[in-house]
Structure formats: structure tokens, C-alpha cells
Design an enzyme around this catalytic site. Structure first.
Site, PDB file in Angstrom:
ATOM      1  N   HIS A   1      48.427  35.541  67.152  1.00  0.00           N
ATOM      2  CA  HIS A   1      48.016  36.924  66.886  1.00  0.00           C
ATOM      3  C   HIS A   1      47.180  37.001  65.616  1.00  0.00           C
ATOM      4  O   HIS A   1      47.176  36.102  64.774  1.00  0.00           O
ATOM      5  CB  HIS A   1      49.241  37.848  66.768  1.00  0.00           C
ATOM      6  CG  HIS A   1      50.081  37.635  65.550  1.00  0.00           C
ATOM      7  ND1 HIS A   1      49.784  38.172  64.320  1.00  0.00           N
ATOM      8  CD2 HIS A   1      51.240  36.931  65.371  1.00  0.00           C
ATOM      9  CE1 HIS A   1      50.705  37.829  63.433  1.00  0.00           C
ATOM     10  NE2 HIS A   1      51.595  37.063  64.048  1.00  0.00           N
TER      11      HIS A   1
ATOM     12  N   CYS B   1      55.250  32.917  64.019  1.00  0.00           N
ATOM     13  CA  CYS B   1      54.087  33.009  64.901  1.00  0.00           C
ATOM     14  C   CYS B   1      52.943  32.133  64.410  1.00  0.00           C
ATOM     15  O   CYS B   1      52.994  31.560  63.322  1.00  0.00           O
ATOM     16  CB  CYS B   1      53.628  34.459  64.983  1.00  0.00           C
ATOM     17  SG  CYS B   1      54.739  35.537  65.937  1.00  0.00           S
TER      18      CYS B   1
END
Length: 254
Positions: A215, A229
Site C-alpha cells: 500500500h 505491511c
């Protein structure tokens, strides 16, 4: 002609070659003719010149974000040719060029500064393409040690290299390793409990995920800084979102 004249004329007369093949000449002196043999001269062969690789000199001064000119343009051309995330090859050292330089420094194990100084300039003159660990069929590889993400072509060769920041070294924050697939995507902002996420593409195993995603929306540091992440710059996420469709195979390795 006097004696001195005969001596000078004699010095210019009658060069001869003896039976030995060595050149000799006769000099007339007041005491009589004298034959003088020439001393052979040995010429040593010269060593062949050593070839010198002609390389471009390093930049006169380090190049950093905000710089402009032909040296920036030359660096961008190399980075783009090697698959790094340069968006525009235009001689302007913008933010994405800085991230491309950082990714290049990570791959070549240089100091992660985002600045093109002497060591980085030397590496740009002789770049080395990284070798993927992923098996054929995988389209994405995350290298946790180098903090970069590779996108692979259909033959398993590295096509693009992106600056990334993965999970930091704290309990519950490490990015998991292994073989994954993309399970779902959100084409826009997601405001999660741990922070905003731009266009997340979640990865998991067995059809489910653990909240781990590629992301944008947060800083991409030069070290592992996320909550688990894989952070990438917003332009990188926009470029790769369509490639991270559901079912895409992803390898994450130490």
C-alpha cells in the site's frame, strides 16, 4: 694536405663489414690505419600498452533531490534501463528519482542516502542486476533484507525494482515470510486502525489474509518501519495496482 687533414679525411673513409658480419670502419691516425669494430646495440622491445577502461568521471558534486542537468539525466537513464522506479527521464532529480536511487543503493549494498555521491556514481557506471529467488510463476518478490520489491516478467526475470519499507523489528510488527497470493484489493483509501492505506493489495495464504498488504499513503523509509505491511510510494502503488490482481503469487523472503 697536412697530417691533421689526413686524419679527418680518414675518419670518413671506407666503412666495411668484416667476416663476422659486424660493421667496422678504418681510422687513419698519425701512427697508421686503425680498424674499429662497431659495438652491436640491442634494442629492448617495449611492453604493450595496458588498456585503460574509459569511464565517466564522478559528478563534480553530489547530486540530491532538486538538482537538474545532464548528470541527473544520465543517472536517470541508467536507473530506468535497470528497471528502477524513475517516472520521468528529464534531468530533474525529483522525489521518485530519489526513491529509485535509494532502491539502487539497497540492491548494491551502499549507504542508503538517496544522494548520488562518488560510490553511487561508480556503481551506476557498472550496475549489477539482482537475481530473483522466486520460482517461475511468481510475479512479485519482497526482499526483506534489502527492503525492495521486485516485479517479475513471465519468464521469472526481474522487470521492475521498487523502494519499499516493511515491518519493523518489534513483536507483532514483522512482515511474515513465505509464499502468498493476493487475496483482495481496495481501489482507494482505507483508514485502518494503524494508519491510512492508499490502494492496499492484501496478501495471504489459503484464501485469507492477516491484514498484510502492499500500500501507499505512508512514508517509505530506508529501513523497516511499517506495522507489517509493504509500504511503497503512491506512484509505485498506482503503477503496480493492476498487476497485483487477486491470485497473483508473491514470495516474501528474509
Amino acid at each position: 694536405m697536412g697530417g691533421r687533414g689526413r686524419y679527418l679525411v680518414g675518419a670518413l673513409l671506407a666503412a666495411a663489414v668484416g667476416g663476422t658480419g659486424v660493421a667496422a670502419y678504418t681510422v687513419l691516425t698519425p701512427q697508421g690505419p686503425v680498424t674499429v669494430a662497431e659495438q652491436p646495440v640491442t634494442v629492448q622491445p617495449q611492453a604493450a600498452p595496458v588498456p585503460v577502461n574509459e569511464v565517466a568521471p564522478p559528478p563534480a558534486a553530489p547530486l540530491a533531490e532538486g538538482a537538474r542537468g545532464p548528470e541527473v539525466l544520465a543517472a536517470q537513464k541508467v536507473l530506468a534501463d535497470q528497471g528502477y522506479q524513475v517516472r520521468e527521464v528529464n534531468g530533474v532529480f525529483d522525489t521518485e528519482t530519489r526513491h529509485a536511487v535509494i532502491a539502487f543503493q539497497k540492491v548494491h549494498e551502499l549507504e542508503r542516502t538517496g544522494i548520488i555521491e562518488a560510490a553511487t556514481a561508480a556503481a551506476l557506471r557498472h550496475p549489477v542486476r539482482p537475481v530473483p529467488q522466486a520460482r517461475k510463476g511468481f510475479r512479485v518478490e519482497v526482499d526483506l533484507a534489502k527492503q525492495v520489491t521486485y516485479f517479475l516478467d513471465g519468464n521469472g526475470a526481474i522487470e521492475r525494482v521498487y523502494d519499499s519499507s516493511t515491518g519493523r523489528d518489534q513483536p507483532g510488527k514483522h512482515t511474515p515470510t513465505g509464499e502468498f497470493t493476493v487475496t483482495r484489493q481496495i481501489n482507494g483509501w482505507r483508514y485502518a486502525r494503524l494508519g491510512p492505506m492508499w490502494r492496499p493489495s492484501y496478501i495471504g495464504q489459503g484464501g485469507s489474509d492477516q491484514g498484510i498488504a502492499f500500500h501507499g499513503g505512508e512514508p517509505v523509509e530506508t529501513w523497516p518501519a511499517s506495522n507489517g505491511c509493504i509500504r511503497m510510494t503512491d506512484p509505485s502503488v498506482n503503477e503496480t495496482f493492476a498487476l497485483l490482481r487477486v491470485g497473483t503469487k508473491v514470495l516474501v523472503h528474509p
